[in-house]
Design a protein around this motif. Structure first.
Motif, PDB file in Angstrom:
ATOM      1  N   UNK A 300       0.833  -1.203   0.000  1.00  0.00           N
ATOM      2  CA  UNK A 300       0.000   0.000   0.000  1.00  0.00           C
ATOM      3  C   UNK A 300       0.870   1.256   0.000  1.00  0.00           C
ATOM      4  N   UNK A 301       1.970   1.211   0.738  1.00  0.00           N
ATOM      5  CA  UNK A 301       2.894   2.344   0.742  1.00  0.00           C
ATOM      6  C   UNK A 301       3.508   2.540  -0.643  1.00  0.00           C
ATOM      7  N   UNK A 302       3.868   1.440  -1.312  1.00  0.00           N
ATOM      8  CA  UNK A 302       4.454   1.553  -2.648  1.00  0.00           C
ATOM      9  C   UNK A 302       3.480   2.172  -3.635  1.00  0.00           C
ATOM     10  N   UNK A 303       2.208   1.827  -3.528  1.00  0.00           N
ATOM     11  CA  UNK A 303       1.195   2.423  -4.408  1.00  0.00           C
ATOM     12  C   UNK A 303       1.123   3.928  -4.171  1.00  0.00           C
ATOM     13  N   UNK A 304       1.129   4.337  -2.903  1.00  0.00           N
ATOM     14  CA  UNK A 304       1.062   5.767  -2.587  1.00  0.00           C
ATOM     15  C   UNK A 304       2.315   6.503  -3.057  1.00  0.00           C
ATOM     16  N   UNK A 305       3.474   5.885  -2.853  1.00  0.00           N
ATOM     17  CA  UNK A 305       4.729   6.505  -3.279  1.00  0.00           C
ATOM     18  C   UNK A 305       4.768   6.646  -4.794  1.00  0.00           C
ATOM     19  N   UNK A 306       4.316   5.625  -5.508  1.00  0.00           N
ATOM     20  CA  UNK A 306       4.293   5.702  -6.968  1.00  0.00           C
ATOM     21  C   UNK A 306       3.439   6.878  -7.431  1.00  0.00           C
ATOM     22  N   UNK A 307       2.300   7.081  -6.770  1.00  0.00           N
ATOM     23  CA  UNK A 307       1.452   8.215  -7.131  1.00  0.00           C
ATOM     24  C   UNK A 307       2.173   9.536  -6.899  1.00  0.00           C
ATOM     25  N   UNK A 313       0.353   3.048 -10.780  1.00  0.00           N
ATOM     26  CA  UNK A 313       0.339   2.235  -9.561  1.00  0.00           C
ATOM     27  C   UNK A 313       0.893   0.845  -9.842  1.00  0.00           C
ATOM     28  N   UNK A 314       1.820   0.363  -9.032  1.00  0.00           N
ATOM     29  CA  UNK A 314       2.371  -0.973  -9.266  1.00  0.00           C
ATOM     30  C   UNK A 314       1.311  -2.045  -9.025  1.00  0.00           C
ATOM     31  N   UNK A 315       1.326  -3.049  -9.873  1.00  0.00           N
ATOM     32  CA  UNK A 315       0.452  -4.197  -9.659  1.00  0.00           C
ATOM     33  C   UNK A 315       1.174  -5.184  -8.754  1.00  0.00           C
ATOM     34  N   UNK A 316       0.474  -6.215  -8.320  1.00  0.00           N
ATOM     35  CA  UNK A 316       1.080  -7.187  -7.421  1.00  0.00           C
ATOM     36  C   UNK A 316       0.801  -8.593  -7.921  1.00  0.00           C
ATOM     37  N   UNK A 317       1.620  -9.525  -7.439  1.00  0.00           N
ATOM     38  CA  UNK A 317       1.495 -10.910  -7.889  1.00  0.00           C
ATOM     39  C   UNK A 317       1.903 -11.850  -6.773  1.00  0.00           C
ATOM     40  N   UNK A 318       1.252 -13.011  -6.753  1.00  0.00           N
ATOM     41  CA  UNK A 318       1.664 -14.121  -5.902  1.00  0.00           C
ATOM     42  C   UNK A 318       2.419 -15.103  -6.773  1.00  0.00           C
ATOM     43  N   UNK A 319       3.582 -15.554  -6.322  1.00  0.00           N
ATOM     44  CA  UNK A 319       4.419 -16.437  -7.135  1.00  0.00           C
ATOM     45  C   UNK A 319       4.787 -17.687  -6.353  1.00  0.00           C
ATOM     46  N   UNK A 363      13.791   4.967  -8.560  1.00  0.00           N
ATOM     47  CA  UNK A 363      13.113   6.060  -7.862  1.00  0.00           C
ATOM     48  C   UNK A 363      12.122   5.522  -6.836  1.00  0.00           C
ATOM     49  N   UNK A 364      11.390   4.472  -7.194  1.00  0.00           N
ATOM     50  CA  UNK A 364      10.415   3.894  -6.271  1.00  0.00           C
ATOM     51  C   UNK A 364      11.114   3.362  -5.015  1.00  0.00           C
ATOM     52  N   UNK A 365      12.228   2.644  -5.212  1.00  0.00           N
ATOM     53  CA  UNK A 365      12.958   2.105  -4.057  1.00  0.00           C
ATOM     54  C   UNK A 365      13.487   3.236  -3.188  1.00  0.00           C
ATOM     55  N   UNK A 366      14.070   4.243  -3.797  1.00  0.00           N
ATOM     56  CA  UNK A 366      14.634   5.357  -3.023  1.00  0.00           C
ATOM     57  C   UNK A 366      13.548   6.064  -2.214  1.00  0.00           C
ATOM     58  N   UNK A 367      12.413   6.323  -2.839  1.00  0.00           N
ATOM     59  CA  UNK A 367      11.340   7.026  -2.145  1.00  0.00           C
ATOM     60  C   UNK A 367      10.735   6.160  -1.043  1.00  0.00           C
ATOM     61  N   UNK A 368      10.625   4.875  -1.287  1.00  0.00           N
ATOM     62  CA  UNK A 368      10.129   3.964  -0.250  1.00  0.00           C
ATOM     63  C   UNK A 368      11.034   3.984   0.972  1.00  0.00           C
ATOM     64  N   UNK A 369      12.327   3.856   0.728  1.00  0.00           N
ATOM     65  CA  UNK A 369      13.279   3.827   1.838  1.00  0.00           C
ATOM     66  C   UNK A 369      13.263   5.152   2.591  1.00  0.00           C
ATOM     67  N   UNK A 370      13.250   6.251   1.855  1.00  0.00           N
ATOM     68  CA  UNK A 370      13.256   7.561   2.510  1.00  0.00           C
ATOM     69  C   UNK A 370      12.042   7.717   3.417  1.00  0.00           C
ATOM     70  N   UNK A 371      10.884   7.309   2.942  1.00  0.00           N
ATOM     71  CA  UNK A 371       9.685   7.408   3.756  1.00  0.00           C
ATOM     72  C   UNK A 371       9.739   6.528   4.989  1.00  0.00           C
ATOM     73  N   UNK A 372      10.256   5.320   4.822  1.00  0.00           N
ATOM     74  CA  UNK A 372      10.383   4.410   5.959  1.00  0.00           C
ATOM     75  C   UNK A 372      11.351   4.946   6.999  1.00  0.00           C
ATOM     76  N   UNK A 373      12.447   5.535   6.548  1.00  0.00           N
ATOM     77  CA  UNK A 373      13.414   6.104   7.483  1.00  0.00           C
ATOM     78  C   UNK A 373      12.825   7.290   8.231  1.00  0.00           C
ATOM     79  N   UNK A 374      12.097   8.145   7.510  1.00  0.00           N
ATOM     80  CA  UNK A 374      11.478   9.304   8.156  1.00  0.00           C
ATOM     81  C   UNK A 374      10.483   8.859   9.212  1.00  0.00           C
ATOM     82  N   UNK A 375       9.694   7.866   8.885  1.00  0.00           N
ATOM     83  CA  UNK A 375       8.682   7.377   9.819  1.00  0.00           C
ATOM     84  C   UNK A 375       9.321   6.713  11.025  1.00  0.00           C
TER      85      UNK A 375
END
Length: 395
Positions: A300-307, A313-319, A363-375
């Motif tokens: 859910x965080x990745x979807x928000x960050x992508x926006x 929005x990234x899709x998801x899969x079960x593998x 960019x998605x990975x960088x923004x995800x990590x930055x948000x997680x670190x801030x939180x």
């Protein structure tokens, strides 16, 4: 982090990313070749030091060189996880050379997962403050991480998140669910006899093996996504002898721990069918499932960050396949997998990476990590985790 310029920054870095991927792909690193893995570790360490400004620790376990960067001065918060070993033998470059043409990058191990390593490094390098980020790159994922599993689980325990830079699923989907894996060996003992003169005096291990194969196959539950697949099998020594021994291996994939336990109990309860035959079961669960709930919040965080980045929005899969993300989820750490390259052909002749997707992935990975670190910095430190200083090289 300025998300408005992050995408442009990553696009500007694309030539460097491609050069780094080429350096990794052209340094072949099959899991079975310790010397090749050492050379690969040197290459990964050199590129990582160049991008991150600090050399990694070299952790040698069972002759395999794993690399760890602990960035900054704060306690560990986020783990970026990958591997530098591949399934391709030395010499594959002669038939599958590195190449970039019409927007497609090719070469052994490019998709699984050397491009992912480069994405992790470039993403971490763009963080305003990488303090709290650990990058762990192991050398035996393709064979089940036998030497590095404990290292991975220890590094992941208590963190806010583990982000796995394995390649994306079809269509660039993030991997939000992976099946758990169990592996078994079933050994059957009978009694030899002459097949023509007195077969009745024997106990036919081939026949008993066949019974056991059918019994094992019946344990599968398609409605629950549980597969139980007999794979390698052998029995007997000569064509005119009642076989005295047989054996086969079993691959099990499950979506939840309860199913893994059910199959394990059933495998260990197997009984011989023929009088005088014996059955021995070895093996067991190899890695736990990466359940959907372990990745739900991060997805859910990745979807928000992508926006926020202006990305679809990234899709998801079960593998069905496992990864080291199964281990991080298994110790209770929220885990999101498939954040690496977009492309296809893992372990296949058409392995490839779509070049145009690399900047967005980084960019998605960088923004995800930055948000997680801030939180994470706004709350208490993870329980039981001490502050650790900036990494220095351990040769």
């Amino acid at each position: 982090m300025d998300l408005t310029t992050l995408g442009a920054d990553m696009t500007a870095a694309l030539p460097e990313m491609l050069a780094d991927i080429e350096a990794l792909v052209t340094c072949e690193s099959p899991s079975s070749d310790l010397a090749a893995l050492a050379r690969s570790a040197d290459t990964v360490a050199r590129i990582g030091a160049q991008r991150l400004g600090v050399a990694p620790e070299r952790i040698v376990l069972d002759g395999r060189t794993h690399l760890r960067w602990r960035l900054g001065d704060g306690p560990p918060r986020v783990l970026l996880l990958g591997h530098h070993d591949t399934v391709w033998p030395i010499g594959t470059l002669t038939t599958h050379p590195f190449a970039v043409a019409t927007g497609v990058l090719r070469g052994p191990g490019c998709f699984d997962m050397k491009a992912g390593l480069v994405l992790a490094m470039h993403a971490a390098a763009r963080l305003p403050d990488p303090s709290g980020v650990t990058i762990l790159i192991n050398a035996d994922e393709e064979i089940g991480s036998p030497s590095s599993r404990t290292l991975i689980e220890t590094e992941a325990t208590g963190l806010a998140a583990a982000l796995v830079l394995e390649a994306a699923a079809d269509g660039g989907a993030l991997k939000t669910e992976r099946k758990g894996v169990s592996q078994y060996e079933v050994a059957v003992s009978g009694r030899a006899a002459h097949a023509g003169l007195e077969p009745e005096r024997g106990v036919n291990a081939t026949v008993e093996t066949a019974h056991q194969v059918l019994a094992v196959t019946a344990l599968a539950d398609p409605d629950r996504g549980t597969t139980v697949t007999p794979t390698l099998m052998s029995a007997g020594l000569t064509s005119n002898t009642v076989p005295a021994a047989g054996e086969f291996t079993v691959d099990v994939r499950v979506r939840d721990v309860a199913e893994q336990h059910r199959i394990d109990a059933a495998m260990r309860a197997l009984q011989p069918t023929l009088d005088g035959a014996r059955v021995e079961i070895t093996g067991g669960p190899n890695c736990p499932p990466l359940a959907a709930e372990a990745s739900a919040a991060l997805y859910a965080r990745a979807v928000a960050v992508a926006a926020d980045l202006g990305l679809p929005p990234p899709i998801r899969a079960a593998v069905g396949g496992g990864s080291d993300g199964n281990f991080t989820a298994g110790v209770g750490t929220p885990t999101l997998d498939g954040l690496g390259a977009v492309g296809g052909g893992a372990h296949a002749d058409d392995e490839h990476v779509l070049v145009a997707e690399l900047p967005a992935c980084a960019a998605l990975v960088a923004a995800l990590v930055a948000g997680l670190l801030d939180e994470a910095s706004a709350g208490p430190s993870p329980a039981g985790r001490s502050r650790r200083s900036r990494t220095r090289s351990r040769e």
